[in-house]
Write an enzyme that holds these catalytic residues in place. Sequence first.
Site, PDB file in Angstrom:
ATOM      1  N   GLY A 269       2.042  33.479  25.503  1.00 16.55           N
ATOM      2  CA  GLY A 269       1.890  34.887  25.871  1.00 16.55           C
ATOM      3  C   GLY A 269       2.657  35.796  24.931  1.00 16.55           C
ATOM      4  O   GLY A 269       3.777  36.212  25.236  1.00 16.55           O
ATOM      5  N   TYR A 270       2.057  36.106  23.785  1.00 14.52           N
ATOM      6  CA  TYR A 270       2.713  36.936  22.779  1.00 14.52           C
ATOM      7  C   TYR A 270       1.997  38.280  22.603  1.00 14.52           C
ATOM      8  O   TYR A 270       2.459  39.310  23.038  1.00 14.52           O
ATOM      9  CB  TYR A 270       2.766  36.187  21.442  1.00 14.52           C
TER      10      TYR A 270
ATOM     11  N   GLU B 167       4.576  27.929  14.763  1.00 13.06           N
ATOM     12  CA  GLU B 167       3.163  28.242  14.960  1.00 13.06           C
ATOM     13  C   GLU B 167       2.454  28.391  13.618  1.00 13.06           C
ATOM     14  O   GLU B 167       1.353  27.854  13.417  1.00 13.06           O
ATOM     15  CB  GLU B 167       3.003  29.520  15.779  1.00 13.06           C
TER      16      GLU B 167
END
Length: 397
Positions: free
Chosen positions: A131-132, A253
């Site tokens: 959740g960014y 990431e």
Amino acid sequence: MSDLENFRAETAAWLEANCPPEMRQPMVDESDACWGGRNPTYKPGQKEWLDIMAAKGWTVPDWPKEYGGGGLSGAETKILLREMARLKCRSPLSSFGIWMLGPALLHFGTEEQKKHFLPQIARGEIRWCQGYSEPGSGSDLASLQTSAVEQGDHYVVNGQKIWTSYADQADWIFCLTRTDKSEKHKGITFLLFDMASEGVTTKPIKLISGASPFCETFFDDVKVPKSYGEGISSIVFEENRGWDVAKYLLGHERSMISDQGSSAGGSLGAKFADQVGRDAIGRLDDPMLRAELADMDIELLAFRAMAERFGDTFKAGLCHPAQPNMMKYAGTEINKRRHELIMSAGGSQLLEWESEATNGGLSARSWLRTKANSIEGGTSEVMLNVVSKQILQLPNS
């Protein structure tokens, strides 16, 4: 024979004996990946392979054994991955928990958080989403507005996230929330909570490829406990210090996304020689296309060599802070270019969308999917800006 040579021989023999035949077949598309989770759907061989590898700690071979890992050294991990590639063994588990959250917990998490969450991640029991990004906070992620308001023994979370990959299939989320509106970067808290919590809803975003890996995610008065018992906090690191965790995780990431460049399949020349035709000595009978494919092969080999060196320095904490940005940009550009070549070599036939002859338009859909590579994990424009300023130290104008 050295210890590493012994390890290589033993590893190869073990993989030969234990990897199911189905898990040594090439993956067709993203749906062939094993994601685990609370309510998984397994294809033949997936569950068996996951359980075998998890029991040995080899879903996360370089994590400590006490957290579900294999406890392997860097050199041993390389050998394992190379032998898996040589024997065409698939990865037993695809997981944002492994690629992103796990490294952040190993670095910032409490002992209680590590012992609780990491073994579940290693065994594929929890499927995580990230959740960014928010509708108004993409490139400027720190401007996020999803709030977490303290109320007694819990937080109340309200807001929206976007481009949340597989949120509709995830069990838990690692989520950036704002707990202090007076500080942009120092007012962010990194929260872990269950996607089954009341008030969490998701809505898939359909892409031009026809697939929907991305979602909108909405939080409406979601209650997140401060503790999950036995000292297991829902906050990673400290309240209002989530930006430190977020930046660290982004490096992992972007490293993960850059792997699209180094994990591409073998040479495309042989793949298209029969389709395009062969010349008198058996080569692909199109010198211009042949030259492009050869150039692609060379670029892939160079990127793989660079990626291996980057991986070593990144894990050792010795690489430049902006190097993951550089790798992410280079890897995704290679992946996009490879798919462009596949479409060029295949001609108009590959533009077909639904028939069995093109496997449901797999090549075209995969090509269209690569367009998102320039956005996910940070846009290419932002990556280039970071590289120009932090690595090349170019002036702003």
